[in-house]
Design a protein around this motif. Structure first.
Motif, PDB file in Angstrom:
ATOM      1  N   MET A 267       0.832  -1.200   0.000  1.00 46.69           N
ATOM      2  CA  MET A 267       0.000   0.000   0.000  1.00 46.69           C
ATOM      3  C   MET A 267       0.868   1.252   0.000  1.00 46.69           C
ATOM      4  O   MET A 267       2.007   1.235   0.494  1.00 46.69           O
ATOM      5  N   LEU A 268       0.315   2.359  -0.547  1.00 46.91           N
ATOM      6  CA  LEU A 268       1.089   3.598  -0.681  1.00 46.91           C
ATOM      7  C   LEU A 268       1.575   4.111   0.669  1.00 46.91           C
ATOM      8  O   LEU A 268       2.744   4.450   0.841  1.00 46.91           O
ATOM      9  N   TYR A 269       0.647   4.146   1.650  1.00 46.11           N
ATOM     10  CA  TYR A 269       1.014   4.644   2.984  1.00 46.11           C
ATOM     11  C   TYR A 269       1.293   3.459   3.890  1.00 46.11           C
ATOM     12  O   TYR A 269       0.456   2.553   4.031  1.00 46.11           O
ATOM     13  N   GLN A 270       2.469   3.479   4.517  1.00 42.33           N
ATOM     14  CA  GLN A 270       2.824   2.398   5.439  1.00 42.33           C
ATOM     15  C   GLN A 270       3.744   2.948   6.511  1.00 42.33           C
ATOM     16  O   GLN A 270       4.799   3.504   6.214  1.00 42.33           O
ATOM     17  N   TYR A 317       2.196  -2.675  11.437  1.00 39.99           N
ATOM     18  CA  TYR A 317       2.263  -1.699  10.346  1.00 39.99           C
ATOM     19  C   TYR A 317       0.864  -1.099  10.148  1.00 39.99           C
ATOM     20  O   TYR A 317      -0.140  -1.825  10.132  1.00 39.99           O
ATOM     21  N   VAL A 318       0.819   0.225  10.003  1.00 39.31           N
ATOM     22  CA  VAL A 318      -0.407   0.940   9.668  1.00 39.31           C
ATOM     23  C   VAL A 318      -0.380   1.169   8.163  1.00 39.31           C
ATOM     24  O   VAL A 318       0.526   1.811   7.627  1.00 39.31           O
ATOM     25  N   ASN A 319      -1.375   0.638   7.449  1.00 42.65           N
ATOM     26  CA  ASN A 319      -1.411   0.717   5.984  1.00 42.65           C
ATOM     27  C   ASN A 319      -2.688   1.413   5.525  1.00 42.65           C
ATOM     28  O   ASN A 319      -3.771   1.158   6.056  1.00 42.65           O
ATOM     29  N   VAL A 320      -2.540   2.292   4.515  1.00 44.58           N
ATOM     30  CA  VAL A 320      -3.700   2.998   3.959  1.00 44.58           C
ATOM     31  C   VAL A 320      -3.551   3.050   2.438  1.00 44.58           C
ATOM     32  O   VAL A 320      -2.491   3.431   1.921  1.00 44.58           O
ATOM     33  N   ASP A 321      -4.611   2.689   1.719  1.00 45.54           N
ATOM     34  CA  ASP A 321      -4.620   2.786   0.254  1.00 45.54           C
ATOM     35  C   ASP A 321      -4.604   4.241  -0.198  1.00 45.54           C
ATOM     36  O   ASP A 321      -5.084   5.129   0.513  1.00 45.54           O
ATOM     37  N   ARG A 322      -4.106   4.492  -1.402  1.00 40.30           N
ATOM     38  CA  ARG A 322      -4.051   5.846  -1.958  1.00 40.30           C
ATOM     39  C   ARG A 322      -5.428   6.513  -1.975  1.00 40.30           C
ATOM     40  O   ARG A 322      -5.555   7.692  -1.656  1.00 40.30           O
ATOM     41  N   GLU A 323      -6.460   5.751  -2.310  1.00 42.24           N
ATOM     42  CA  GLU A 323      -7.797   6.355  -2.467  1.00 42.24           C
ATOM     43  C   GLU A 323      -8.360   6.858  -1.142  1.00 42.24           C
ATOM     44  O   GLU A 323      -9.311   7.657  -1.123  1.00 42.24           O
ATOM     45  N   HIS A 324      -7.774   6.432  -0.033  1.00 39.45           N
ATOM     46  CA  HIS A 324      -8.276   6.854   1.277  1.00 39.45           C
ATOM     47  C   HIS A 324      -7.402   7.926   1.933  1.00 39.45           C
ATOM     48  O   HIS A 324      -7.638   8.273   3.100  1.00 39.45           O
ATOM     49  N   LEU A 325      -6.417   8.443   1.207  1.00 34.04           N
ATOM     50  CA  LEU A 325      -5.542   9.491   1.750  1.00 34.04           C
ATOM     51  C   LEU A 325      -6.048  10.866   1.353  1.00 34.04           C
ATOM     52  O   LEU A 325      -6.505  11.082   0.232  1.00 34.04           O
TER      53      LEU A 325
END
Length: 352
Positions: A267-270, A317-325
């Protein structure tokens, strides 16, 4: 009809400007909620509509008529307060009938109107009771019935549920939504509780320091915030928003958008984090986490998840997809242009 228009409205108390050059249209027939912290100006606007607190400058229109000089009783408005303001020595019927008597409505017409409104709000079995014999929710219905019997084109509600317990507030929210659907009248509702705003409104008007920070449907306000203030105010828990390391820009993401993992993902954010607390809330768990920050102030965030396998003090790890940023500039306004978004995504990939 019940359209309300504020045009270049200002309000001062002595030398203190509470509202300055505000423009706002409240559409006819909608359930509009003014929400914000204490002192933001929402009740001041409500009092202007009611005619019990005039504007210092600007114009106020109802259905195209400028009403600054129209007395409160001739505006076609009914107001319901948080303390109900019902008469303790009168029966339910007497409270509902009081305004009709003052208006010299004939008795037969009064009886018909009282029957109709009592049936609508479920007070028919209680018409002979005094307020002291009623529950908090029933007393609130008396206040609503007394307002409804005037057949106003606009209902003004000033934190009407704040004196009720949590369970009754939820029930009364549903009742007010159903009442609005039946009456199809303009409702203007003031609250500091964003849950009330999200659950009841057709349109939310979010205010801060006398300014409108954002206006839109609950879905739009939640999913598409214009600024950091809106992002942090709406949502329970609110959006996680903080500055990217060494930058002026902010990154944000909703707690429910987080995926926790023990291994790295694509995922983009990690970011690596440690779980501080774990709250079991039925079908979901709220995690409070602190992000790993080498040599910098720790950043605490919230996660809302159905993932139940993680424990306190565990490193994840905290992960967030690009569409949710979400990205915001140094002035805390939303970044929407493509070039700005690409730059922010590159910063995230670079570990910021």
């Amino acid at each position: 009809m019940g359209e309300i228009v504020f045009k270049n409205i200002g309000k001062s108390f002595g030398d203190v400007k509470v509202i300055e050059n505000l423009n706002l249209t409240i559409r006819d027939g909608e359930f509009t909620v003014l929400v914000g912290a204490s002192g933001c100006g929402k009740t001041t606007l409500l009092r202007m509509i009611a005619g019990i607190g005039s504007a210092t400058s600007g114009e106020l229109f109802i259905d195209g008529e400028e009403i600054s000089d129209v007395p409160p009783g001739k505006r076609g408005i009914a107001m319901v307060f948080q303390n109900y303001a019902i008469y303790p020595t009168m029966t339910v019927r007497g409270n509902i009938e009081y305004g009709l008597k003052n208006a010299r409505v004939p008795k037969a017409e009064r009886d018909r109107l009282i029957r109709e409104v009592a049936e609508t709000v479920g007070l028919t079995p209680y018409l002979t009771r005094k307020p002291s014999e009623l529950s908090g929710g029933q007393r609130q219905r008396v206040a609503l019935a007394r307002a409804m019997v005037k057949k106003p084109k606009i209902f003004l509600l000033d934190e009407p549920l704040s004196n009720l317990d949590a369970k009754l507030r939820v029930a009364m929210r549903t009742e007010l939504i159903e009442l609005h659907h039946r009456l199809k009248t303009t409702f203007v509702y003031v609250t500091h509780d964003q849950t009330e705003a999200m659950s009841m409104a057709d349109t939310i008007i979010l205010m801060e320091s006398g300014e409108i920070r954002q206006q839109g449907s609950p879905e739009e306000i939640y999913e598409n915030p214009d600024n950091v203030f809106t992002a942090r105010f709406i949502g329970a828990p609110p959006m996680n928003v903080y500055r990217m390391r060494g930058r002026q820009e902010f990154v944000g993401y909703r707690p429910e958008s987080i995926l926790l993992s023990r291994e790295e993902t694509r995922m983009l954010y990690q970011r690596e984090a440690r779980i501080l607390t774990r709250e079991m809330l039925g079908s979901e768990i709220h995690y409070k986490l602190v992000l790993k920050q080498d040599g910098e102030e720790p950043i605490t965030i919230m996660g809302k998840s159905s993932q139940k396998q993680f424990e306190v003090d565990e490193t994840v790890y905290v992960n967030v997809d690009r569409e949710h940023l979400y990205f915001f500039d140094g002035q805390e306004n939303r970044i929407r242009d493509e070039a700005g978004l690409k730059e922010c995504c590159a910063m995230i990939q670079g570990g910021l």
